[in-house]
Design an enzyme around this catalytic site. Structure first.
Site, PDB file in Angstrom:
ATOM      1  N   SER A   1       5.956 -12.390  -7.006  1.00 49.63           N
ATOM      2  CA  SER A   1       5.204 -12.465  -8.171  1.00 49.63           C
ATOM      3  C   SER A   1       4.135 -11.158  -8.198  1.00 49.63           C
ATOM      4  O   SER A   1       4.324 -10.166  -7.992  1.00 49.63           O
ATOM      5  CB  SER A   1       4.609 -13.797  -8.698  1.00 49.63           C
TER       6      SER A   1
ATOM      7  N   ASP B   1       6.811 -12.347 -15.024  1.00 45.24           N
ATOM      8  CA  ASP B   1       7.037 -13.646 -15.467  1.00 45.24           C
ATOM      9  C   ASP B   1       5.622 -14.018 -16.229  1.00 45.24           C
ATOM     10  O   ASP B   1       5.390 -15.131 -16.730  1.00 45.24           O
ATOM     11  CB  ASP B   1       7.565 -14.814 -14.501  1.00 45.24           C
TER      12      ASP B   1
ATOM     13  N   ASP C   1       2.959  -8.830 -14.305  1.00 44.43           N
ATOM     14  CA  ASP C   1       2.662  -8.776 -12.535  1.00 44.43           C
ATOM     15  C   ASP C   1       4.297  -8.304 -12.089  1.00 44.43           C
ATOM     16  O   ASP C   1       4.990  -7.847 -12.681  1.00 44.43           O
ATOM     17  CB  ASP C   1       2.520 -10.067 -12.388  1.00 44.43           C
TER      18      ASP C   1
ATOM     19  N   ASP D   1       6.667  -9.550 -10.929  1.00 43.22           N
ATOM     20  CA  ASP D   1       8.149  -9.841 -11.462  1.00 43.22           C
ATOM     21  C   ASP D   1       8.205 -10.234 -13.091  1.00 43.22           C
ATOM     22  O   ASP D   1       9.052 -10.778 -13.584  1.00 43.22           O
ATOM     23  CB  ASP D   1       8.709 -11.333 -10.730  1.00 43.22           C
TER      24      ASP D   1
END
Length: 472
Positions: free
Chosen positions: A123, A266, A262, A264
């Site tokens: 993340s 999400d 960020d 990833d």
């Protein structure tokens, strides 16, 4: 699949991996996460893959593939390959997406015959970290009971499921196109962003290619920052945890707004045309008002966490809304939303969940809907923010506490608890203190908010000093 003999001996639980699993739960607030080469290694990823395959087969009726995606970290491909070999040894077919946002893995898992999904990412963490996030067949994060079953397998305490086949590995990056199309379709008649100039900070991460392509196809003029997959630079002074470059670019380009993802994708934060940050609290308020006007927000409920600003809470309640707080972590928000039948929730940090479209936080989808919301309103994002609520001054400071016992049991520190009590007495109902151990990093997070900025600064500084004096 290919026929196999004595498959059960293919993956052996080595003593050192069993010892790692015995020390602490491997699954934290957002999957397994750690420093690559130390806590997180290829052998561990392989065995996590094997036992994930075992658990998902038992939960999913012993048929169907597992969808695997990854971010751009230098270690992600290595870990994805190791994990995939473990899945194959468990008799599971692997559909490998390659570079793909975490919510893309969740979406494709849910809208296919997959028995689960796995994302290789840490993340917003630094490039040297990585992680493993596991999703169930419905695309939601794996529940704690199934996580515990995977951990039990790693400890040698779980019986493997008999099988007579090896799984196969299929590289299918084109499947991510279906995820991109689904975001555009979710906008319905508002899938037109023509006339908007938008800056995107892709953080050298998983959305580096997909998000700019989506926004351009929707008609927006896009200026893309950090828009190549770069494992050396992912999240470094960019993205949702470092907004300065995005803020400067929005002002320099005269853009209507900007969005920072960020690693990833999400989570997402926004920047308005005046260069001001727009966090998850404001995004939830604006999207919540729109859904309420469309009669798509049951009970006018928004589910968020203990980190949400008091100004947000009081403003939402003032317009008749229900405001529900959970522990920090989007999985807690998701669970509470499902329990209540709520349709909107999220975190101040930018994890936004709208169950009309997805079961997990989705930065790209959220950004697209915020842009469409602004387009439909006829006014600027800055004006919408000004019309929403005034946040209380809030400071969040991190104290690095390597000793896990001290960090997680900070309540045993009398000096710190006494200092917190003094702060709460001083601020009364006009402020609050929140202290918690991070679930993803060796940090104790200290947050203070109040009506008066001077109080916030004073008590934050004091509490940090007390923590550093008694916990380090």
């Amino acid at each position: 699949m290919v026929s196999a003999t004595r498959w059960e001996t293919a993956i052996e639980v080595t003593p050192w991996i069993a010892a790692i699993a015995e020390q602490v739960p491997l699954f934290g607030t957002d999957g397994i996460r750690g420093r690559v080469g130390e806590h997180l290694t290829a052998p561990l990823a392989q065995q996590v893959g094997f036992w994930t395959g075992q658990v998902l087969r038992q939960a999913g009726g012993d048929r169907g593939p597992v969808v695997v995606g990854q971010d751009s970290r230098n270690s992600s491909n290595m870990l994805a390959m190791a994990l995939s070999s473990g899945l194959a040894a468990a008799g599971v077919e692997v559909l490998h997406l390659g570079l793909c946002p975490t919510p893309g893995v969740a979406y494709l898992t849910h809208h296919s015959e997959a028995i689960g999904g796995v994302m290789i990412s840490a993340s917003h963490n630094p490039p040297g970290d990585n992680g493993i996030k596991v999703f169930g067949a419905d695309g939601s994060k794996l529940d704690r009971q199934l996580q515990a079953a995977i951990e039990a397998g790693l400890r040698g305490q779980q019986t493997s499921l008999p099988a007579t086949t090896w799984g196969q590995h299929y590289y299918q990056p084109q499947l991510a196109d279906h995820y991109q199309a689904a975001i555009a379709q979710s906008l319905g008649q508002r899938a037109n962003l023509q006339g908007l100039k938008i800056v995107l900070d892709l953080a050298w991460g998983a959305a580096a290619l997909l998000a700019p392509r989506l926004f351009r196809e929707l008609g927006a003029e896009v200026i893309a920052l950090h828009d190549l997959p770069d494992g050396n630079q992912i999240n470094v002074n960019c993205g949702s945890t470092h907004l300065a470059r995005l803020q400067a670019a929005v002002l320099e380009q005269g853009a209507d707004m900007g969005f920072a993802f960020d690693g990833d994708a999400d989570r997402v934060l926004a920047v308005d045309g005046r260069g001001r940050s727009v966090d998850g609290d404001h995004i939830l308020f604006l999207w919540g008002r729109e859904l309420e006007q469309q009669q798509q927000l049951p009970g006018q409920a928004i589910v968020t966490t203990v980190m949400a600003n008091l100004g947000f809470e009081r403003a939402w309640q003032a317009v008749g809304g229900e405001f529900v707080r959970t522990a920090v972590g989007d999985q807690y928000v998701q669970a509470e939303m499902q329990a209540r039948g709520a349709m909107l929730g999220g975190e101040q940090s930018g994890h936004i969940l709208c169950r009309h479209y997805a079961l997990t936080g989705d930065g790209t989808l959220t950004a697209a809907h915020v842009a469409a919301l602004v387009q439909a309103s006829g006014v600027s994002l800055a004006d919408l923010v000004d019309q929403s609520f005034r946040p209380y001054p809030q400071l969040l400071r991190n104290v690095r506490v390597e000793d896990r016992d001290r960090r997680c049991n900070w309540q045993n520190c009398a000096a710190l608890t006494q200092a917190i009590a003094a702060a709460e007495t001083d601020m009364g109902d006009r402020g609050r203190v929140l202290v918690r151990a991070s679930g993803t990093e060796p940090l104790l997070r200290i947050m203070v908010e109040a009506e008066e900025a001077q109080q916030v600064e004073h008590w934050t500084t004091h509490l940090v000093q007390v923590a550093e004096s008694h916990l380090l």
